[in-house]
Design a protein around this motif. Structure first.
Motif, PDB file in Angstrom:
ATOM      1  N   GLU A   1       0.837  -1.211   0.000  1.00 50.76           N
ATOM      2  CA  GLU A   1       0.000   0.000   0.000  1.00 50.76           C
ATOM      3  C   GLU A   1       0.869   1.257   0.000  1.00 50.76           C
ATOM      4  O   GLU A   1       0.579   2.219  -0.714  1.00 50.76           O
ATOM      5  CB  GLU A   1      -0.906   0.025   1.236  1.00 50.76           C
ATOM      6  N   ILE A   2       1.920   1.249   0.789  1.00 48.00           N
ATOM      7  CA  ILE A   2       2.824   2.405   0.845  1.00 48.00           C
ATOM      8  C   ILE A   2       3.535   2.565  -0.495  1.00 48.00           C
ATOM      9  O   ILE A   2       3.651   3.665  -1.028  1.00 48.00           O
ATOM     10  CB  ILE A   2       3.836   2.258   2.003  1.00 48.00           C
ATOM     11  N   ALA A   3       4.002   1.450  -1.059  1.00 49.58           N
ATOM     12  CA  ALA A   3       4.735   1.485  -2.333  1.00 49.58           C
ATOM     13  C   ALA A   3       3.873   1.979  -3.485  1.00 49.58           C
ATOM     14  O   ALA A   3       4.398   2.521  -4.464  1.00 49.58           O
ATOM     15  CB  ALA A   3       5.295   0.104  -2.649  1.00 49.58           C
ATOM     16  N   ALA A   4       2.563   1.826  -3.370  1.00 45.45           N
ATOM     17  CA  ALA A   4       1.660   2.312  -4.421  1.00 45.45           C
ATOM     18  C   ALA A   4       1.600   3.838  -4.435  1.00 45.45           C
ATOM     19  O   ALA A   4       1.258   4.441  -5.456  1.00 45.45           O
ATOM     20  CB  ALA A   4       0.256   1.741  -4.220  1.00 45.45           C
ATOM     21  N   LYS A   5       1.988   4.465  -3.321  1.00 48.94           N
ATOM     22  CA  LYS A   5       1.895   5.919  -3.189  1.00 48.94           C
ATOM     23  C   LYS A   5       3.235   6.639  -3.323  1.00 48.94           C
ATOM     24  O   LYS A   5       3.271   7.817  -3.641  1.00 48.94           O
ATOM     25  CB  LYS A   5       1.283   6.275  -1.830  1.00 48.94           C
ATOM     26  N   GLU A   6       4.322   5.917  -3.018  1.00 48.80           N
ATOM     27  CA  GLU A   6       5.638   6.571  -3.051  1.00 48.80           C
ATOM     28  C   GLU A   6       6.745   5.540  -3.232  1.00 48.80           C
ATOM     29  O   GLU A   6       6.545   4.354  -3.009  1.00 48.80           O
ATOM     30  CB  GLU A   6       5.863   7.370  -1.762  1.00 48.80           C
ATOM     31  N   GLU A   7       7.908   6.034  -3.632  1.00 50.72           N
ATOM     32  CA  GLU A   7       9.056   5.165  -3.831  1.00 50.72           C
ATOM     33  C   GLU A   7       9.623   4.778  -2.472  1.00 50.72           C
ATOM     34  O   GLU A   7       9.857   5.633  -1.615  1.00 50.72           O
ATOM     35  CB  GLU A   7      10.119   5.887  -4.672  1.00 50.72           C
ATOM     36  N   ILE A   8       9.853   3.471  -2.283  1.00 47.95           N
ATOM     37  CA  ILE A   8      10.349   2.987  -0.993  1.00 47.95           C
ATOM     38  C   ILE A   8      11.466   1.976  -1.178  1.00 47.95           C
ATOM     39  O   ILE A   8      11.657   1.412  -2.255  1.00 47.95           O
ATOM     40  CB  ILE A   8       9.229   2.340  -0.146  1.00 47.95           C
ATOM     41  N   SER A   9      12.162   1.749  -0.087  1.00 48.90           N
ATOM     42  CA  SER A   9      13.049   0.591   0.058  1.00 48.90           C
ATOM     43  C   SER A   9      12.719  -0.017   1.409  1.00 48.90           C
ATOM     44  O   SER A   9      12.135   0.643   2.272  1.00 48.90           O
ATOM     45  CB  SER A   9      14.521   1.004  -0.026  1.00 48.90           C
ATOM     46  N   VAL A  10      13.068  -1.284   1.578  1.00 52.55           N
ATOM     47  CA  VAL A  10      12.755  -1.996   2.819  1.00 52.55           C
ATOM     48  C   VAL A  10      14.005  -2.695   3.324  1.00 52.55           C
ATOM     49  O   VAL A  10      14.696  -3.379   2.556  1.00 52.55           O
ATOM     50  CB  VAL A  10      11.638  -3.037   2.599  1.00 52.55           C
ATOM     51  N   GLU A  11      14.272  -2.528   4.612  1.00 50.62           N
ATOM     52  CA  GLU A  11      15.367  -3.233   5.278  1.00 50.62           C
ATOM     53  C   GLU A  11      14.763  -4.115   6.358  1.00 50.62           C
ATOM     54  O   GLU A  11      13.898  -3.673   7.107  1.00 50.62           O
ATOM     55  CB  GLU A  11      16.354  -2.240   5.893  1.00 50.62           C
ATOM     56  N   LEU A  12      15.226  -5.367   6.423  1.00 48.48           N
ATOM     57  CA  LEU A  12      14.754  -6.293   7.445  1.00 48.48           C
ATOM     58  C   LEU A  12      15.880  -6.643   8.397  1.00 48.48           C
ATOM     59  O   LEU A  12      17.036  -6.803   7.975  1.00 48.48           O
ATOM     60  CB  LEU A  12      14.218  -7.581   6.819  1.00 48.48           C
ATOM     61  N   ILE A  13      15.506  -6.791   9.670  1.00 53.42           N
ATOM     62  CA  ILE A  13      16.424  -7.231  10.716  1.00 53.42           C
ATOM     63  C   ILE A  13      15.631  -8.146  11.651  1.00 53.42           C
ATOM     64  O   ILE A  13      14.402  -8.127  11.635  1.00 53.42           O
ATOM     65  CB  ILE A  13      17.033  -6.043  11.499  1.00 53.42           C
ATOM     66  N   GLY A  14      16.312  -8.938  12.465  1.00 52.10           N
ATOM     67  CA  GLY A  14      15.612  -9.722  13.466  1.00 52.10           C
ATOM     68  C   GLY A  14      15.957 -11.193  13.464  1.00 52.10           C
ATOM     69  O   GLY A  14      17.014 -11.611  13.009  1.00 52.10           O
ATOM     70  N   VAL A  15      15.021 -11.988  13.995  1.00 52.49           N
ATOM     71  CA  VAL A  15      15.214 -13.420  14.174  1.00 52.49           C
ATOM     72  C   VAL A  15      13.972 -14.169  13.694  1.00 52.49           C
ATOM     73  O   VAL A  15      12.896 -13.579  13.615  1.00 52.49           O
ATOM     74  CB  VAL A  15      15.496 -13.760  15.657  1.00 52.49           C
ATOM     75  N   CYS A  16      14.131 -15.352  13.384  1.00 50.99           N
ATOM     76  CA  CYS A  16      15.316 -16.101  13.047  1.00 50.99           C
ATOM     77  C   CYS A  16      15.575 -15.914  11.550  1.00 50.99           C
ATOM     78  O   CYS A  16      14.652 -16.027  10.755  1.00 50.99           O
ATOM     79  CB  CYS A  16      15.132 -17.573  13.357  1.00 50.99           C
ATOM     80  N   THR A  17      16.811 -15.669  11.211  1.00 54.72           N
ATOM     81  CA  THR A  17      17.177 -15.400   9.817  1.00 54.72           C
ATOM     82  C   THR A  17      16.624 -16.467   8.884  1.00 54.72           C
ATOM     83  O   THR A  17      16.086 -16.160   7.822  1.00 54.72           O
ATOM     84  CB  THR A  17      18.714 -15.356   9.655  1.00 54.72           C
ATOM     85  N   ASP A  18      16.750 -17.719   9.301  1.00 58.87           N
ATOM     86  CA  ASP A  18      16.414 -18.856   8.443  1.00 58.87           C
ATOM     87  C   ASP A  18      14.950 -19.268   8.499  1.00 58.87           C
ATOM     88  O   ASP A  18      14.553 -20.221   7.819  1.00 58.87           O
ATOM     89  CB  ASP A  18      17.296 -20.052   8.800  1.00 58.87           C
ATOM     90  N   ILE A  19      14.134 -18.566   9.266  1.00 61.01           N
ATOM     91  CA  ILE A  19      12.715 -18.914   9.311  1.00 61.01           C
ATOM     92  C   ILE A  19      11.887 -17.663   9.009  1.00 61.01           C
ATOM     93  O   ILE A  19      11.386 -17.496   7.904  1.00 61.01           O
ATOM     94  CB  ILE A  19      12.324 -19.549  10.666  1.00 61.01           C
ATOM     95  N   CYS A  20      11.752 -16.785   9.967  1.00 61.98           N
ATOM     96  CA  CYS A  20      10.833 -15.651   9.805  1.00 61.98           C
ATOM     97  C   CYS A  20      11.417 -14.489   9.003  1.00 61.98           C
ATOM     98  O   CYS A  20      10.687 -13.835   8.263  1.00 61.98           O
ATOM     99  CB  CYS A  20      10.332 -15.193  11.168  1.00 61.98           C
TER     100      CYS A  20
END
Length: 180
Positions: free
Chosen positions: A113-132
């Motif tokens: 929804e946000i990307a439909a209105k403006e240019e974005i990038s997304v960064e992910l952090i957290g746990v567990c790298t290999d699952i979620c």
């Protein structure tokens, strides 16, 4: 360009609770620092959210360790991470997304929804790298193949160090940038 941060499942049960690891505990300071780099309205926090019938679910049968039961102490965001979130100016603008499984279709839809209105990038952090983390990164990539998506490896921990590395390699193969 608007930059969004997705903080994946930095919950007590994954940091130092039922499924906690030394690796997850070690990334908490980096996660706290990263949160400080983003505006509140650009932060999305996922919470693995199970119910009291967890052990009867498919996940519960395959991972028979009760964790992240909604409302329990283990379901809460790690205290240091929550303190960093709460200390943000306009902390009420942070978006929390409860998810009953590894990846969140709702999270991907909110970002779309946000990307439909403006240019974005997304960064992910957290746990567990290999699952979620990998599940959410790939869901976002599938819904928004043309946006820049990255994962900061120094702010992630896997179930094991080998699985962490394998997940990073998988995401890199799917054109998700890995920040070391």
């Amino acid at each position: 360009m608007r930059k969004l941060l997705v903080v994946v499942d930095m919950q007590k049960d994954f940091v130092d609770g039922a499924l906690g690891t030394k690796e997850a505990q070690a990334v908490v300071p980096a996660v706290v620092k990263k949160i400080g780099e983003y505006a509140s309205e650009d932060i999305f926090v996922t919470r693995d959210t199970h119910q009291s019938d967890y052990m009867t679910t498919q996940e519960g049968k395959n991972l028979p360790v009760e964790h992240c039961i909604e409302g329990s102490a283990g379901w809460q965001i790690d205290a240091e991470v929550q303190k960093a979130l709460d200390s943000k100016k306009d902390a009420d603008k942070i978006t929390y997304v409860n998810k009953p499984t590894f990846g969140s279709v709702d999270l991907a839809a909110k970002i779309k929804e946000i990307a439909a209105k403006e240019e974005i990038s997304v960064e992910l952090i957290g746990v567990c790298t290999d699952i979620c983390v990998v599940s959410n990164a790939l869901l976002i990539k599938a819904n928004l193949p043309e946006i820049n998506i990255s994962v900061d490896a120094s702010c992630c921990a896997g179930v094991t160090s080998d699985k962490h590395k394998a997940a990073l390699e998988t995401m890199s193969s799917c054109q998700i940038a890995i920040i070391e």
